[in-house]
Design a protein around this motif. Structure first.
Motif, PDB file in Angstrom:
ATOM      1  N   THR A  14       0.831  -1.207   0.000  1.00  0.00           N
ATOM      2  CA  THR A  14       0.000   0.000   0.000  1.00  0.00           C
ATOM      3  C   THR A  14       0.862   1.251   0.000  1.00  0.00           C
ATOM      4  O   THR A  14       0.616   2.199  -0.754  1.00  0.00           O
ATOM      5  N   LEU A  15       1.888   1.266   0.837  1.00  0.00           N
ATOM      6  CA  LEU A  15       2.793   2.411   0.886  1.00  0.00           C
ATOM      7  C   LEU A  15       3.433   2.665  -0.473  1.00  0.00           C
ATOM      8  O   LEU A  15       3.462   3.800  -0.973  1.00  0.00           O
ATOM      9  N   LEU A  16       3.932   1.607  -1.097  1.00  0.00           N
ATOM     10  CA  LEU A  16       4.625   1.750  -2.376  1.00  0.00           C
ATOM     11  C   LEU A  16       3.674   2.151  -3.505  1.00  0.00           C
ATOM     12  O   LEU A  16       4.089   2.788  -4.473  1.00  0.00           O
ATOM     13  N   ALA A  17       2.414   1.793  -3.369  1.00  0.00           N
ATOM     14  CA  ALA A  17       1.440   2.113  -4.413  1.00  0.00           C
ATOM     15  C   ALA A  17       0.954   3.553  -4.342  1.00  0.00           C
ATOM     16  O   ALA A  17       0.388   4.066  -5.310  1.00  0.00           O
ATOM     17  N   THR A  18       1.183   4.220  -3.213  1.00  0.00           N
ATOM     18  CA  THR A  18       0.620   5.557  -3.036  1.00  0.00           C
ATOM     19  C   THR A  18       1.674   6.659  -2.971  1.00  0.00           C
ATOM     20  O   THR A  18       1.346   7.812  -2.671  1.00  0.00           O
ATOM     21  N   HIS A  19       2.936   6.319  -3.242  1.00  0.00           N
ATOM     22  CA  HIS A  19       4.015   7.307  -3.222  1.00  0.00           C
ATOM     23  C   HIS A  19       4.954   7.061  -4.398  1.00  0.00           C
ATOM     24  O   HIS A  19       5.065   5.937  -4.879  1.00  0.00           O
ATOM     25  N   PRO A  20       5.664   8.093  -4.845  1.00  0.00           N
ATOM     26  CA  PRO A  20       6.668   7.886  -5.893  1.00  0.00           C
ATOM     27  C   PRO A  20       7.768   6.951  -5.395  1.00  0.00           C
ATOM     28  O   PRO A  20       8.237   7.080  -4.260  1.00  0.00           O
ATOM     29  N   VAL A  21       8.156   6.020  -6.249  1.00  0.00           N
ATOM     30  CA  VAL A  21       9.215   5.057  -5.920  1.00  0.00           C
ATOM     31  C   VAL A  21      10.285   5.146  -6.993  1.00  0.00           C
ATOM     32  O   VAL A  21       9.989   5.027  -8.185  1.00  0.00           O
TER      33      VAL A  21
END
Length: 196
Positions: free
Chosen positions: A163-170
């Motif tokens: 969820t974290l990775l899906a909602t922030h630029p990576v």
């Protein structure tokens, strides 16, 4: 500028239910337990220390694996999935940690070069980075400390940091030529990687 402190956070709690109940940390790869291999990859790649989260057969892992100065943490809730291991590992990181490089114990194809590339890409930023293989995001993943509270709040079950990775630029770091993210889930996987 002070040297960044990025320890490895090794998730090694799984019981290997699809592998006949053989804890993955104890599987042998290259003549040593898989957990020893992953800790060596983290060290050789430049991580500043390591925390490994144990679950299945934790006492046996402690007795049979040479973990050096790695901090070992038991996760009594390991059966609930990766999120509980992330929580246990984050709580055990040193307070001065700038970021954590999350490694899975069952990805023997991740190399020290992949870790080095990920650490170099982070280089002073506090965000998110991940290795990519043929354009697809995979492990390992680097999570800046500023994201730890949100990770703790959003990680559930086996989704981990999804969820974290899906909602922030990576920041994606190409590791196609130097590593493989394939994990060990079946007896065929063990045979392909020559794991005993």
């Amino acid at each position: 500028m002070a040297e960044l402190r990025v320890p490895a956070l090794v998730l090694a709690a799984g019981g290997g239910s699809r592998l006949g109940g053989r804890p993955k940390a104890l599987l042998r790869y290259g003549g040593r337990p898989l957990l020893e291999h992953v800790l060596a990859v983290a060290r050789d790649g430049g991580c500043t220390g390591a925390v490994a989260v144990l679950g299945a057969s934790a006492a046996e892992v402690r007795a049979r694996v040479a973990t050096g100065d790695c901090r070992l943490v038991d996760n009594p809730d390991w059966r609930t999935g990766m999120a509980s291991s992330l929580r246990a590992g984050l709580a055990a990181l040193p307070p001065e940690t700038d970021a954590a490089l999350v490694l899975l114990v069952d990805t023997p194809g991740v190399t020290a070069e992949a870790v080095r590339r990920l650490l170099a890409a982070h280089a002073g930023r506090t965000g998110l980075a991940a290795c990519a293989y043929a354009g697809r995001r995979a492990h390992p993943v680097l999570i800046g400390a500023t994201h730890f509270p949100e990770l703790l709040a959003t990680a559930t079950g086996d989704a981990g940091a999804r969820t974290l990775l899906a909602t922030h630029p990576v920041t994606l770091v190409d590791c196609t030529a130097v590593a493989s993210p394939d994990d060990l889930d079946t007896p065929a996987d063990l045979a392909r990687w020559h794991i005993t």
